[in-house]
Design an enzyme around this catalytic site. Structure first.
Site, PDB file in Angstrom:
ATOM      1  N   ASN A 175       0.874  -1.172   0.000  1.00  0.00           N
ATOM      2  CA  ASN A 175       0.000   0.000   0.000  1.00  0.00           C
ATOM      3  C   ASN A 175       0.910   1.221   0.000  1.00  0.00           C
ATOM      4  O   ASN A 175       1.500   1.555   1.024  1.00  0.00           O
ATOM      5  CB  ASN A 175      -0.891  -0.045   1.260  1.00  0.00           C
ATOM      6  CG  ASN A 175      -1.747   1.190   1.407  1.00  0.00           C
ATOM      7  OD1 ASN A 175      -1.778   2.041   0.517  1.00  0.00           O
ATOM      8  ND2 ASN A 175      -2.456   1.278   2.528  1.00  0.00           N
ATOM      9  N   TRP A 176       1.019   1.866  -1.145  1.00  0.00           N
ATOM     10  CA  TRP A 176       1.968   2.978  -1.286  1.00  0.00           C
ATOM     11  C   TRP A 176       1.403   4.281  -0.724  1.00  0.00           C
ATOM     12  O   TRP A 176       2.101   5.291  -0.678  1.00  0.00           O
ATOM     13  CB  TRP A 176       2.380   3.149  -2.751  1.00  0.00           C
ATOM     14  CG  TRP A 176       3.192   2.005  -3.297  1.00  0.00           C
ATOM     15  CD1 TRP A 176       3.619   0.889  -2.615  1.00  0.00           C
ATOM     16  CD2 TRP A 176       3.694   1.847  -4.636  1.00  0.00           C
ATOM     17  NE1 TRP A 176       4.341   0.069  -3.435  1.00  0.00           N
ATOM     18  CE2 TRP A 176       4.408   0.625  -4.685  1.00  0.00           C
ATOM     19  CE3 TRP A 176       3.612   2.623  -5.801  1.00  0.00           C
ATOM     20  CZ2 TRP A 176       5.024   0.165  -5.859  1.00  0.00           C
ATOM     21  CZ3 TRP A 176       4.225   2.167  -6.964  1.00  0.00           C
ATOM     22  CH2 TRP A 176       4.924   0.951  -6.991  1.00  0.00           C
ATOM     23  N   LYS A 177       0.135   4.252  -0.331  1.00  0.00           N
ATOM     24  CA  LYS A 177      -0.502   5.436   0.288  1.00  0.00           C
ATOM     25  C   LYS A 177      -0.235   6.688  -0.558  1.00  0.00           C
ATOM     26  O   LYS A 177      -0.187   6.603  -1.773  1.00  0.00           O
ATOM     27  CB  LYS A 177      -0.028   5.577   1.735  1.00  0.00           C
ATOM     28  CG  LYS A 177      -0.254   4.291   2.534  1.00  0.00           C
ATOM     29  CD  LYS A 177      -0.076   4.443   4.002  1.00  0.00           C
ATOM     30  CE  LYS A 177      -0.318   3.094   4.678  1.00  0.00           C
ATOM     31  NZ  LYS A 177      -0.240   3.171   6.140  1.00  0.00           N
TER      32      LYS A 177
ATOM     33  N   HIS B 230      -9.738   1.241   4.507  1.00  0.00           N
ATOM     34  CA  HIS B 230      -8.501   1.374   5.287  1.00  0.00           C
ATOM     35  C   HIS B 230      -8.760   2.339   6.445  1.00  0.00           C
ATOM     36  O   HIS B 230      -9.504   3.308   6.295  1.00  0.00           O
ATOM     37  CB  HIS B 230      -7.378   1.892   4.378  1.00  0.00           C
ATOM     38  CG  HIS B 230      -6.035   1.823   5.032  1.00  0.00           C
ATOM     39  ND1 HIS B 230      -5.630   2.739   5.978  1.00  0.00           N
ATOM     40  CD2 HIS B 230      -5.022   0.935   4.896  1.00  0.00           C
ATOM     41  CE1 HIS B 230      -4.415   2.404   6.389  1.00  0.00           C
ATOM     42  NE2 HIS B 230      -4.025   1.315   5.748  1.00  0.00           N
TER      43      HIS B 230
ATOM     44  N   GLU C 165      -7.112   4.663   7.594  1.00  0.00           N
ATOM     45  CA  GLU C 165      -6.797   6.073   7.296  1.00  0.00           C
ATOM     46  C   GLU C 165      -7.937   6.735   6.540  1.00  0.00           C
ATOM     47  O   GLU C 165      -8.184   7.925   6.702  1.00  0.00           O
ATOM     48  CB  GLU C 165      -5.467   6.158   6.524  1.00  0.00           C
ATOM     49  CG  GLU C 165      -4.295   5.831   7.455  1.00  0.00           C
ATOM     50  CD  GLU C 165      -3.033   5.354   6.761  1.00  0.00           C
ATOM     51  OE1 GLU C 165      -2.948   5.419   5.521  1.00  0.00           O
ATOM     52  OE2 GLU C 165      -2.115   4.894   7.478  1.00  0.00           O
TER      53      GLU C 165
ATOM     54  N   GLU D  48      -5.946  -5.011  10.297  1.00  0.00           N
ATOM     55  CA  GLU D  48      -4.916  -4.006  10.521  1.00  0.00           C
ATOM     56  C   GLU D  48      -5.228  -3.246  11.805  1.00  0.00           C
ATOM     57  O   GLU D  48      -5.986  -2.267  11.782  1.00  0.00           O
ATOM     58  CB  GLU D  48      -4.896  -3.010   9.361  1.00  0.00           C
ATOM     59  CG  GLU D  48      -4.531  -3.634   8.032  1.00  0.00           C
ATOM     60  CD  GLU D  48      -3.837  -2.621   7.130  1.00  0.00           C
ATOM     61  OE1 GLU D  48      -2.741  -2.926   6.674  1.00  0.00           O
ATOM     62  OE2 GLU D  48      -4.388  -1.524   6.924  1.00  0.00           O
TER      63      GLU D  48
ATOM     64  N   GLY E 229       2.061   2.022  10.782  1.00  0.00           N
ATOM     65  CA  GLY E 229       3.039   3.100  10.687  1.00  0.00           C
ATOM     66  C   GLY E 229       3.699   3.439  12.009  1.00  0.00           C
ATOM     67  O   GLY E 229       4.347   4.480  12.133  1.00  0.00           O
TER      68      GLY E 229
ATOM     69  N   SER F 258       2.945  -2.470  10.328  1.00  0.00           N
ATOM     70  CA  SER F 258       4.392  -2.529  10.576  1.00  0.00           C
ATOM     71  C   SER F 258       5.021  -3.872  10.206  1.00  0.00           C
ATOM     72  O   SER F 258       5.940  -4.341  10.873  1.00  0.00           O
ATOM     73  CB  SER F 258       4.703  -2.162  12.037  1.00  0.00           C
ATOM     74  OG  SER F 258       4.273  -0.835  12.299  1.00  0.00           O
TER      75      SER F 258
ATOM     76  N   GLY G 164       2.634  -1.307   4.359  1.00  0.00           N
ATOM     77  CA  GLY G 164       2.689   0.125   4.050  1.00  0.00           C
ATOM     78  C   GLY G 164       4.124   0.568   3.858  1.00  0.00           C
ATOM     79  O   GLY G 164       4.717   0.381   2.792  1.00  0.00           O
ATOM     80  N   GLY G 165       4.714   1.150   4.902  1.00  0.00           N
ATOM     81  CA  GLY G 165       6.053   1.746   4.825  1.00  0.00           C
ATOM     82  C   GLY G 165       7.089   0.858   4.143  1.00  0.00           C
ATOM     83  O   GLY G 165       7.836   1.330   3.265  1.00  0.00           O
TER      84      GLY G 165
HETATM   85  P1  PGA Z   1       2.515   0.052   7.735  1.00  0.00           P
HETATM   86  O1  PGA Z   1       1.081   0.296   7.044  1.00  0.00           O
HETATM   87  O2  PGA Z   1       3.058  -1.213   7.147  1.00  0.00           O
HETATM   88  O3  PGA Z   1       3.330   1.264   7.371  1.00  0.00           O
HETATM   89  O4  PGA Z   1       2.275  -0.067   9.191  1.00  0.00           O
HETATM   90  C1  PGA Z   1       0.207  -0.775   6.809  1.00  0.00           C
HETATM   91  C2  PGA Z   1      -1.045  -0.282   6.135  1.00  0.00           C
HETATM   92  O5  PGA Z   1      -1.532   0.795   6.492  1.00  0.00           O
HETATM   93  O6  PGA Z   1      -1.581  -0.953   5.231  1.00  0.00           O
END
Ligand code: PGA
Length: 245
Positions: free
Chosen positions: A8-10, A93, A95, A160, A166, A205, A226-227
């Site tokens: 997930n490149w956000k 998600h 977010e 999640e 994050g 994470s 994500g990251g």
């Molecule tokens: P993260 O994000 O790996 O940076 O914790 C995961 C996500 O939001 O899908």
């Protein structure tokens, strides 16, 4: 069924960076048994899909509108994602639930729209730190599953925990085991036998250093990253820790 490793490149990367990242992932994906997916911003879907043509890496969106088309300034419809080369879409998600007030009902409508457009939805659920501190984590996730998934459901669920996204804090193996088996029970309760085969991703994470142990847990069908997905070598290392079909 193979595990799915989804990046997930956000809201990261300019076009050239997104294309370079996609190319680096595609170049190292040979021989990986897991299914691979990257989800850039909608703006970069076409360029990333082009860069990944002929590779085993699929492309997905990060959200879609619940309507097929219409007067919704700034929004993107599921058929547009499909048209740009996406075959998957992340929905609900945390977010988006936080930044855009998305409710379970809205996520369910978006899921229906995604499936109708030929996309496979990845529907995200997960409790906040306060909800976990209050011992409500399974109750919250149970409500999210009941409200966000249409019947029948042809897609994937991602667990999640909001406090792990994050933050560098990963759910413990025990947390994952308890929650993923709870989600499995809920899916079977909602969908009968079909609930046995729905893949359940873990997200929060995930990195190369913790991927192998998380991916070895029962009822973990892959990871939503994500990251760590913004670094091709790290993402590929996670994918190599995953299991094939
Ligand atoms: P993260 O994000 O790996 O940076 O914790 C995961 C996500 O939001 O899908």
């Amino acid at each position: 069924m193979p595990q799915l490793i989804a990046g997930n490149w956000k809201m990261h990367c300019l076009t050239a960076e997104a294309v370079a990242l996609a190319q680096a992932i595609a170049a190292g994906a040979q021989g990986i048994a897991a299914e691979l997916l990257v989800c850039p911003t909608a703006l970069h879907l076409t360029a990333v899909a082009q860069a990944l043509k002929g590779s085993i890496v699929a492309v997905g969106g990060q959200d879609c509108h619940q309507a097929k088309q219409g007067p919704h300034t700034g929004d993107i419809a599921a058929p547009m994602l499909r048209d740009a080369g996406a075959t998957w879409v992340i929905l609900g998600h945390s977010e988006r639930r936080r930044d855009h007030g998305e409710t379970d009902e809205l996520v369910r409508e978006k899921t229906l729209a995604a499936v109708e457009a030929g996309l496979t939805p990845i529907v995200c659920v997960g409790e906040s730190a306060d909800q976990r501190a209050g011992g409500q984590e399974t109750e919250v996730v149970g409500w999210q599953l009941a409200g966000s998934l249409p019947k029948p459901f042809t897609g994937i669920v991602a667990y999640e925990p909001v406090w792990a996204i994050g933050t560098g804090k990963t759910a413990t193996e025990e947390d994952v085991e308890i929650m993923h088996s709870f989600i499995r029970e809920e899916l079977v309760r909602q969908f009968g036998d079909a609930g046995q085969t729905i893949r359940i991703l873990y997200g929060g994470s995930v990195k190369a250093a913790n991927a192998a142990s998380l991916l070895a847990m029962p009822n973990v069908g892959g990871a939503l990253v994500g990251g760590a997905s913004l670094n091709a070598q790290e993402f590929l290392a996670i994918a190599r820790a995953a299991q094939g079909g």
